[in-house]
Structures are given as structure tokens and as C-alpha cells.
Enzyme design. Sequence first.
Site, mmCIF file in Angstrom:
data_model
loop_
_atom_site.group_PDB
_atom_site.id
_atom_site.type_symbol
_atom_site.label_atom_id
_atom_site.label_comp_id
_atom_site.label_asym_id
_atom_site.label_seq_id
_atom_site.Cartn_x
_atom_site.Cartn_y
_atom_site.Cartn_z
ATOM 1 N N CYS A 96 37.498 -3.700 -1.692
ATOM 2 C CA CYS A 96 37.085 -4.730 -2.690
ATOM 3 C C CYS A 96 38.063 -4.839 -3.815
ATOM 4 C CB CYS A 96 35.841 -4.064 -3.222
ATOM 5 S SG CYS A 96 35.965 -2.360 -3.998
ATOM 6 N N ASP A 140 37.148 2.090 -1.311
ATOM 7 C CA ASP A 140 37.127 1.927 -2.533
ATOM 8 C C ASP A 140 37.356 2.963 -3.394
ATOM 9 O OD1 ASP A 140 36.722 0.419 -5.037
ATOM 10 O OD2 ASP A 140 34.169 0.916 -4.839
ATOM 11 N N ARG A 189 27.248 -8.200 -15.275
ATOM 12 C CA ARG A 189 27.932 -7.064 -14.900
ATOM 13 C C ARG A 189 27.604 -5.971 -15.772
ATOM 14 N NH1 ARG A 189 33.701 -5.838 -12.395
ATOM 15 N NH2 ARG A 189 32.962 -6.721 -10.578
ATOM 16 N N ARG A 233 35.583 -13.989 -2.159
ATOM 17 C CA ARG A 233 34.560 -13.982 -3.188
ATOM 18 C C ARG A 233 34.221 -15.372 -3.741
ATOM 19 N NH1 ARG A 233 34.472 -8.990 -5.956
ATOM 20 N NH2 ARG A 233 32.624 -10.172 -6.915
ATOM 21 N N HIS A 289 26.604 -3.870 -5.523
ATOM 22 C CA HIS A 289 27.670 -4.892 -5.734
ATOM 23 C C HIS A 289 27.427 -6.141 -4.308
ATOM 24 C CE1 HIS A 289 30.942 -7.142 -7.369
ATOM 25 N NE2 HIS A 289 31.794 -6.207 -7.012
ATOM 26 N N GLN A 307 29.989 -8.877 -3.714
ATOM 27 C CA GLN A 307 31.023 -8.249 -2.680
ATOM 28 C C GLN A 307 30.899 -8.116 -1.183
ATOM 29 O OE1 GLN A 307 34.391 -7.221 -4.078
ATOM 30 N NE2 GLN A 307 34.667 -7.154 -1.989
#
Length: 307
Positions: free
Chosen positions: A264, A224, A102, A292, A129, A132
Site C-alpha cells: 500500500c 505492509d 484519517r 487510489r 483502510h 486502500q
Amino acid sequence: MNDLLTIHDLTTEEIEDILTLSAELKEKQKNRQMDCPLIGRTLGMFFEKPSTRTRVSFEVGVYQLGGQAIALPVSDLQIGRGETIADTAKVLSRYIDAIVIRTFEHKIVEEWAEHSAIPVINGLTDLHHPCQALADVFTIKEKKGNIKGLKLIYIGDGNNVAHSLIEICAKTGIDISLACPKGYEPDKKIVKSAIEDANKHGSKIEILSNPQNAAMDADVLYTDVWASMGQEKEHKKRLKIFKDYQLNKKLLKVAKPDALVMHCLPAHRGEEITEDVLEGTNSVIFDQAENRLHTQKAVMVRLMTAS
Ligand code: CP
Ligand code: NVA
């Protein structure tokens, strides 16, 4: 499939395979059935930004599959004292079996992938991402059955989450409309290549500016945060720019009555989404977060048992 850097790198068949395997792994986990294809394998976790879901779900997921995780905080690695990514990647490839990264610029994760002999998984960059998006489409499929031809609308910032959603909708036949303030639309290059994919799969991508128009008859409403990690200094300015881009009751009204509400997470209640909508009956946000775990387990099985 050697790495997971973007959704664009995956074929539709690979995405479908991951979704099918995710469902199998979820079912096994619910029944407490052990399935340990990763015994003796180690997943490295190199995170340069905070994370709750990604970090914990990868760590728990690899344990459930019989393997183990090792945290690689920058401050504990020689990378913090100037050792190159290339050398670090080459050395870690001799010890571990895959790595989740990340980080900030997307090219950092590409550099890791270029020099690693092991699979590199993008756990979020400023641009993408992918983990996700896999969990998102898995959740939509779980709730709606057939995903082809559904209409998803995304409200807010054309950011990393939006980019991966655009790419996965294009590959799986979901129509996606985005409502973004001027200057905060998704990356043009990402949209252009997603449109090529969408044309192949008979789906549509639209970039609009009015959330009410975009939300009309939507099957899924997604949002988001207005300021992503690394944009903290812009937060105040963005509060003004994005104030009309909120997922609230008024917007939910113009969507289909059974529309799914997705985010998310982490969420800023009262900013991009209201508390009542986040906690309301249309919300599948916490199932989405759970998924996830299942989808990333499928990604690990496919990437870490290939060699
Ligand atoms: N959605 C998501 O990636 O959450 P974290 O930042 O907590 O990992
Ligand atoms: N767009 C958000 C997503 C967090 C999971 C960010 O990058 O901070």
C-alpha cells in the site's frame, strides 16, 4: 451506501459498481475527457495522521470531478480547543458535502458518522483502510482480469490494511492466506465475520504463521509496514519479531511466476520488502498507488451525488 467506514459495510454489488465506475473514470481521465458531476460540491479533509496518497488523491480527485477540497487541520479547528466531534460534525454538515477522516481509534470515525448529515469516508483508522482495499482489488482486476478464485497472500502485521483486504477478498471471492507472527494476527471479530462472507462467495480465509507455506502458488503477494502510524515506539521490537516476514526473492520464487507484488506504501525497503522485489517486474505497486485516485473518485461520485 451513505458512508464508507469499512469494506464490511458494502455489499458485493456496491463493490462491483465502484470497480466498474473506477474503470470508466480512469479511462476518461486518460483521454482528458471532462466529467464534472461534483460541480459546486466541497469535500472536507480531516487528517490526524500523515498522508501522501490518500490526501493528495482525494484532493486531486475532487477537483477532477468539478468540486473542491478543503483541508481541516485539527490545529485550525475548535476541536483542538475541546469542541466536541458531535458539534463539529453537525456544523460542518451545513457547509460541506462529504468528509474524509484519517484518525486513530476506529470509533472516532464512527462518532463522526453518527453526528454528520453528510457522507463520512474513512481515510484510515487503526483498524481499517477501506479506500486502500478498493484500489487494491481494482488493480488486481486490471492486471488479472477475473478475480474470483485467485490466491492472495498477505505477509506481516495483521493491521488496518490486512483487515480491509480480508474483508474485500471475502466479498469478491478471492482466497486470502495471511502469514503473521504469533500475537500479530488480524482481529478475531473481523476475521469471523469475513469468514461468513467468504462462505457465501466460495472463497477461503486462512491465518498461518509460515510465509513460505502461505506463498505457495500465490497469484498476489502483499505486504505492509511492520510498525504502523502510532506504533513508532514499537518499531525496534517489531524489527526482531517480523524479520522472517519479508517479501523477498525467496518468497517470490514459491509463488506463481506471474504473481503480482503489492504494497500500500509507504514502504520501508529492507524491512517488510526488499528493494529488488519492490522495483522488480512482478511489482504493480505504483499502479496500485495511482489507482487510489480512480477508485476514490468513484466512491465520491456514488456518495456525493446521491442526495
Ligand atoms: N497507502 C496510503 O494510504 O498512503 P498514505 O498514508 O500516503 O495516504
Ligand atoms: N498500516 C499502515 C498503512 C499506511 C497507509 C499504517 O497504518 O501506518
